[in-house]
Motif scaffolding. Structure first.
Motif, PDB file in Angstrom:
ATOM      1  N   ALA A  87       0.897  -1.199  -0.142  1.00  0.00           N
ATOM      2  CA  ALA A  87      -0.012   0.135  -0.099  1.00  0.00           C
ATOM      3  C   ALA A  87       0.709   1.133   0.046  1.00  0.00           C
ATOM      4  N   VAL A  88       0.312   2.336  -0.408  1.00  0.00           N
ATOM      5  CA  VAL A  88       1.040   3.704  -0.533  1.00  0.00           C
ATOM      6  C   VAL A  88       0.052   4.598   0.126  1.00  0.00           C
ATOM      7  N   TYR A  89       0.596   5.321   1.188  1.00  0.00           N
ATOM      8  CA  TYR A  89      -0.088   6.145   1.979  1.00  0.00           C
ATOM      9  C   TYR A  89       0.254   7.682   1.591  1.00  0.00           C
ATOM     10  N   VAL A  90      -0.694   8.322   0.978  1.00  0.00           N
ATOM     11  CA  VAL A  90      -0.399   9.630   0.610  1.00  0.00           C
ATOM     12  C   VAL A  90      -0.993  10.694   1.665  1.00  0.00           C
ATOM     13  N   ILE A  91       0.007  11.323   2.177  1.00  0.00           N
ATOM     14  CA  ILE A  91      -0.406  12.483   3.293  1.00  0.00           C
ATOM     15  C   ILE A  91       0.096  13.702   2.915  1.00  0.00           C
ATOM     16  N   ASN A  92      -0.760  14.692   3.425  1.00  0.00           N
ATOM     17  CA  ASN A  92      -0.263  16.077   3.472  1.00  0.00           C
ATOM     18  C   ASN A  92       0.674  16.439   4.401  1.00  0.00           C
ATOM     19  N   PRO A  93       1.875  17.422   4.158  1.00  0.00           N
ATOM     20  CA  PRO A  93       2.854  17.588   5.202  1.00  0.00           C
ATOM     21  C   PRO A  93       2.350  18.434   6.268  1.00  0.00           C
ATOM     22  N   ASP A  94       1.227  18.825   6.552  1.00  0.00           N
ATOM     23  CA  ASP A  94       0.435  19.372   7.764  1.00  0.00           C
ATOM     24  C   ASP A  94      -0.404  18.416   8.518  1.00  0.00           C
ATOM     25  N   CYS A  95       0.117  17.095   8.272  1.00  0.00           N
ATOM     26  CA  CYS A  95      -0.541  16.141   9.052  1.00  0.00           C
ATOM     27  C   CYS A  95       0.427  15.549  10.080  1.00  0.00           C
ATOM     28  N   ARG A  96      -0.034  14.993  11.136  1.00  0.00           N
ATOM     29  CA  ARG A  96       0.782  14.337  12.316  1.00  0.00           C
ATOM     30  C   ARG A  96       0.158  13.190  12.405  1.00  0.00           C
ATOM     31  N   LEU A  97       0.845  12.001  12.381  1.00  0.00           N
ATOM     32  CA  LEU A  97       0.315  10.580  12.750  1.00  0.00           C
ATOM     33  C   LEU A  97       0.381  10.400  14.201  1.00  0.00           C
ATOM     34  N   LEU A  98      -0.835   9.751  14.798  1.00  0.00           N
ATOM     35  CA  LEU A  98      -0.746   9.140  15.932  1.00  0.00           C
ATOM     36  C   LEU A  98      -0.118   7.916  15.980  1.00  0.00           C
ATOM     37  N   PRO A  99       0.604   7.533  16.985  1.00  0.00           N
ATOM     38  CA  PRO A  99       1.093   6.152  17.348  1.00  0.00           C
ATOM     39  C   PRO A  99       0.183   5.023  16.784  1.00  0.00           C
ATOM     40  N   GLY A 100       0.759   4.213  15.982  1.00  0.00           N
ATOM     41  CA  GLY A 100      -0.070   3.017  15.117  1.00  0.00           C
ATOM     42  C   GLY A 100      -1.016   3.440  14.408  1.00  0.00           C
ATOM     43  N   SER A 101      -1.371   4.445  13.814  1.00  0.00           N
ATOM     44  CA  SER A 101      -2.219   4.781  13.123  1.00  0.00           C
ATOM     45  C   SER A 101      -2.553   4.278  11.779  1.00  0.00           C
ATOM     46  N   ILE A 102      -1.366   3.819  11.177  1.00  0.00           N
ATOM     47  CA  ILE A 102      -1.439   3.277   9.784  1.00  0.00           C
ATOM     48  C   ILE A 102      -1.837   1.763   9.762  1.00  0.00           C
ATOM     49  N   ALA A 103      -1.742   0.918  10.721  1.00  0.00           N
ATOM     50  CA  ALA A 103      -1.973  -0.351  10.774  1.00  0.00           C
ATOM     51  C   ALA A 103      -3.461  -0.625  10.935  1.00  0.00           C
ATOM     52  N   SER A 225      -8.050   4.772  13.361  1.00  0.00           N
ATOM     53  CA  SER A 225      -7.028   5.216  12.767  1.00  0.00           C
ATOM     54  C   SER A 225      -7.194   6.714  12.779  1.00  0.00           C
ATOM     55  N   VAL A 226      -6.316   7.582  13.663  1.00  0.00           N
ATOM     56  CA  VAL A 226      -6.522   8.979  14.144  1.00  0.00           C
ATOM     57  C   VAL A 226      -5.320   9.680  13.416  1.00  0.00           C
ATOM     58  N   ILE A 227      -5.513  10.859  12.668  1.00  0.00           N
ATOM     59  CA  ILE A 227      -4.620  11.867  12.286  1.00  0.00           C
ATOM     60  C   ILE A 227      -4.791  13.253  12.452  1.00  0.00           C
ATOM     61  N   GLU A 228      -3.935  13.883  12.701  1.00  0.00           N
ATOM     62  CA  GLU A 228      -4.218  15.259  13.105  1.00  0.00           C
ATOM     63  C   GLU A 228      -3.812  16.183  11.731  1.00  0.00           C
ATOM     64  N   HIS A 229      -4.819  16.878  11.413  1.00  0.00           N
ATOM     65  CA  HIS A 229      -4.380  17.702  10.264  1.00  0.00           C
ATOM     66  C   HIS A 229      -4.664  19.280  10.407  1.00  0.00           C
ATOM     67  N   ILE A 230      -3.502  20.133  10.305  1.00  0.00           N
ATOM     68  CA  ILE A 230      -3.558  21.189  10.694  1.00  0.00           C
ATOM     69  C   ILE A 230      -4.666  22.271   9.783  1.00  0.00           C
ATOM     70  N   GLY A 231      -4.724  21.816   8.326  1.00  0.00           N
ATOM     71  CA  GLY A 231      -5.869  22.321   7.572  1.00  0.00           C
ATOM     72  C   GLY A 231      -5.042  23.360   6.423  1.00  0.00           C
ATOM     73  N   GLY A 232      -5.662  23.272   5.550  1.00  0.00           N
ATOM     74  CA  GLY A 232      -5.302  24.363   4.304  1.00  0.00           C
ATOM     75  C   GLY A 232      -5.799  25.754   4.612  1.00  0.00           C
ATOM     76  N   ASP A 233      -5.769  26.458   3.504  1.00  0.00           N
ATOM     77  CA  ASP A 233      -6.059  27.762   3.132  1.00  0.00           C
ATOM     78  C   ASP A 233      -7.480  28.049   2.297  1.00  0.00           C
ATOM     79  N   SER A 234      -8.032  26.692   1.994  1.00  0.00           N
ATOM     80  CA  SER A 234      -9.267  27.192   1.175  1.00  0.00           C
ATOM     81  C   SER A 234     -10.531  27.829   2.068  1.00  0.00           C
ATOM     82  N   GLY A 235     -10.209  27.527   3.225  1.00  0.00           N
ATOM     83  CA  GLY A 235     -11.407  28.375   4.015  1.00  0.00           C
ATOM     84  C   GLY A 235     -11.182  29.860   4.288  1.00  0.00           C
ATOM     85  N   THR A 236      -9.936  30.271   3.999  1.00  0.00           N
ATOM     86  CA  THR A 236      -9.776  31.679   4.438  1.00  0.00           C
ATOM     87  C   THR A 236      -9.095  32.461   2.877  1.00  0.00           C
ATOM     88  N   ASN A 237      -8.635  31.697   2.020  1.00  0.00           N
ATOM     89  CA  ASN A 237      -7.857  32.307   0.755  1.00  0.00           C
ATOM     90  C   ASN A 237      -9.208  32.339  -0.300  1.00  0.00           C
TER      91      ASN A 237
END
Length: 300
Positions: A87-103, A225-237
């Motif tokens: 498998a291939v996991y595509v993630i944004n650079p403003d994401c933070r993976l919680l421990p064991g979240s890919i499994a 599976s839990v991931i933190e996403h800071i979020g982009g600019d689409s809501g403000t730009n």
């Protein structure tokens, strides 16, 4: 499972290191076979930042221009030996993976017909970040234009964006999900093919999920599976918000044809027009973009 991670960057140096440092713990329970950072000609120090993080099977791909999200994903995948991966996991650079979240995502993909698995996404404060979507339809676009997407998403299946927190409590199949974090099985990737580079930004993940569904592959949501996403600019730009709306209309018309696409366009135009009259800056930009002839006349 053997998993590769793909991260697309564009002037992302301020968030990239945190993302990379979360991977080792996030990959507990799977084999992290490769990490590829695909850089869209950033003007900051993305590549320097990436090299600061040790103990990762890390490589970088320089596209030499801002080619867009889909093109960067394709360039990164082209460097991988898919025969050596599950498998291939595509993630944004403003994401933070919680421990064991890919499994949990990897386990979800072991079931038949599941080609894409997506996590429970949270904001930096831990609150739910709605990320799941139902199939886009003219009816849903009309309802969202009248009562707004957030309320429509809470009232059963009326809205495209799923906003009811209760629906995020259990796993299940959805039409599509935000492209900020998507684990794709290699089997599905081989059949679905590359991401559509005609979408520079926004709607490329929608197109990919829907094209996967056309071939019998489900997009599966896994709340374990839990991931933190800071979020982009689409809501403000305003410019990015306009691009998001325009690409939404283009994709719908491309898949459904001129008649249904025209009705969808009018519904979206109605909604953005109403919000523009209410004083929303981003809706004013979206409404203006929708009035350009190329928005509705270009289907390819």
């Amino acid at each position: 499972m053997r998993v590769a991670v793909v991260i697309v960057t564009y002037n992302s140096a301020d968030v990239l290191e945190g993302c990379l440092r979360s991977l080792a713990e996030g990959a507990r329970g799977v084999e992290l076979a490769a990490v590829v950072v695909a850089d869209n000609a950033s003007a900051d120090d993305c590549e320097v930042v990436a090299k600061r993080v040790e103990d990762l099977p890390l490589s970088t791909v320089q596209l030499g221009r801002n080619a867009g999200y889909a093109a960067a994903i394709n360039a990164a995948v082209d460097t991988l030996d898919l025969d050596e991966l599950d498998a291939v996991y595509v993630i944004n650079p403003d994401c933070r993976l919680l421990p064991g979240s890919i499994a949990p995502l990897a386990r979800a993909l072991r079931e038949p017909h599941r080609g894409i698995a997506v996590p429970y996404m949270v904001n930096p404060d831990g609150s739910l970040q709605p990320s799941l979507r139902r199939m886009p339809t003219v009816g849903r676009a009309v309802v969202e234009a009248i009562i707004g997407g957030d309320l429509a998403g809470r009232l059963g299946p009326l809205g495209e964006l799923v906003t009811n927190p209760r629906e995020y409590e259990r796993p299940g199949a959805f039409a599509w999900a935000t492209g900020a974090a998507m684990l794709m099985s290699v089997a599905a990737m081989r059949e679905v093919g590359p991401w559509d580079e005609s979408f520079f930004l926004y709607s490329e993940e929608t197109e990919y999920c829907l094209r996967a569904a056309d071939k019998g592959w489900l997009t599966w949501y896994e709340p374990a599976s839990v991931i933190e996403h800071i979020g982009g600019d689409s809501g403000t730009n305003p410019a990015l918000a306009a691009l998001l709306i325009v690409n939404k209309v283009k994709l719908f018309r491309r898949r459904r044809g001129r008649l249904a696409g025209g009705a969808y366009y009018l519904a979206v135009l109605l909604g953005e027009g109403a919000r523009a009259l209410a004083g929303r800056k981003i809706s004013k930009a979206s409404f203006a973009a929708l009035l350009r002839p190329s928005t509705v006349m270009t289907a390819s």
